[in-house]
Design an enzyme around this catalytic site. Structure first.
Site, short mmCIF file in Angstrom:
data_model
loop_
_atom_site.label_atom_id
_atom_site.label_comp_id
_atom_site.label_asym_id
_atom_site.label_seq_id
_atom_site.Cartn_x
_atom_site.Cartn_y
_atom_site.Cartn_z
N CYS A 85 47.18 29.57 47.65
CA CYS A 85 46.21 28.83 46.94
C CYS A 85 46.10 27.55 47.99
O CYS A 85 45.65 27.53 49.27
CB CYS A 85 46.28 28.08 45.55
SG CYS A 85 45.01 27.31 44.92
N HIS A 194 47.00 33.26 42.72
CA HIS A 194 48.72 33.06 42.34
C HIS A 194 49.65 34.14 42.10
O HIS A 194 49.76 34.36 40.88
CB HIS A 194 48.46 31.98 41.27
CG HIS A 194 48.17 30.49 41.82
ND1 HIS A 194 48.98 29.74 42.26
CD2 HIS A 194 46.80 30.30 41.96
CE1 HIS A 194 48.15 28.58 42.68
NE2 HIS A 194 46.98 28.88 42.56
N GLU A 196 52.72 34.21 42.21
CA GLU A 196 53.97 33.80 41.54
C GLU A 196 53.77 33.28 40.03
O GLU A 196 54.67 33.27 39.35
CB GLU A 196 54.42 32.51 42.14
CG GLU A 196 53.54 31.28 41.71
CD GLU A 196 52.31 31.07 42.42
OE1 GLU A 196 51.61 29.99 42.19
OE2 GLU A 196 51.88 31.96 42.97
#
Length: 223
Positions: A85, A194, A196
């Site tokens: 991002c 994302h 994560e």
């Protein structure tokens, strides 16, 4: 394997990225944007957030911080770097990846679970996937629209540098549904979604994002 996670003023997802590294089996090394020297690390993650409040352009100020000069030098020498991002924006601003990230075409912040198609499964950060595999990870951005000149897009496509592409709807108007790209050597990868945030069943829509972090560890073990 020691993986550095950089914190800039305005980073929001550095803790999440560090947790993903630990879950994948790596050792986290916290990195501070103002440090001039990069310690002994095997790879670096640039996390999501709003570094410097997205002033000037998203990622523009962060790309010029002292630590980034060292990251760029090490990346040119072959060190794997992942930008997520805002980290993707920083990589483009630093010249490590082609193209730019601009305001979403609909001018709204977009936050949702997003299907992605893996176009390259042979980069340092995607070897845990199969080419053509569909994964689901969250997307959350206001300036996530990937753009480049038509000739540059043709070159990026022709060189096989699209890593992941939006599937089941484009959340921000990115050119050719591009969600992430790689450097020519496959060592530097940037993506707007994302991974994560998709590493644990309890908190993510899936664990599909964990593969980005296990990939770089497996690559180091097999090197």
């Amino acid at each position: 394997m020691r993986i550095g996670v950089v914190t800039f003023p305005g980073s929001l997802d550095d803790v999440d990225a560090a947790r993903a590294v630990r879950l994948a089996g790596g050792e986290v090394v916290p990195l501070w944007h103002a440090d001039a020297e990069l310690p002994a690390v095997d790879a670096v993650v640039l996390p999501g957030g709003f570094s410097y409040g997205d002033y000037l352009r998203a990622g523009a100020i962060a790309a010029r911080q002292p630590l980034m000069r060292a990251v760029v030098d090490r990346a040119h020498a072959g060190m794997p770097v992942l930008g997520i991002c805002n980290g993707f924006q920083v990589l483009c601003e630093a010249g490590l990846l082609p193209g730019a990230l601009t305001r979403n075409s609909h001018l709204h912040f977009r936050n949702r679970d997003q299907a992605l198609r893996v176009e390259r499964a042979d980069t340092a950060w995607t070897s845990s996937y199969a080419q053509g595999q569909t994964i689901t990870v969250p997307v959350k951005n206001g300036e996530g629209r990937y753009v480049a000149a038509d000739a540059d897009l043709d070159r990026i496509e022709g060189e096989g540098r699209v890593v992941v592409r939006y599937a089941g709807g484009n959340p921000n108007g990115s050119s050719r549904d591009i969600a992430g790209v790689t450097s020519a050597d496959g060592r530097v990868v940037g993506l707007m979604p994302h991974p994560e945030h998709a590493v644990e069943e309890l908190t993510g829509p899936s664990v599909d994002g964990l593969g980005f972090f296990t990939s770089v560890l497996q690559g180091a073990l097999s090197a």
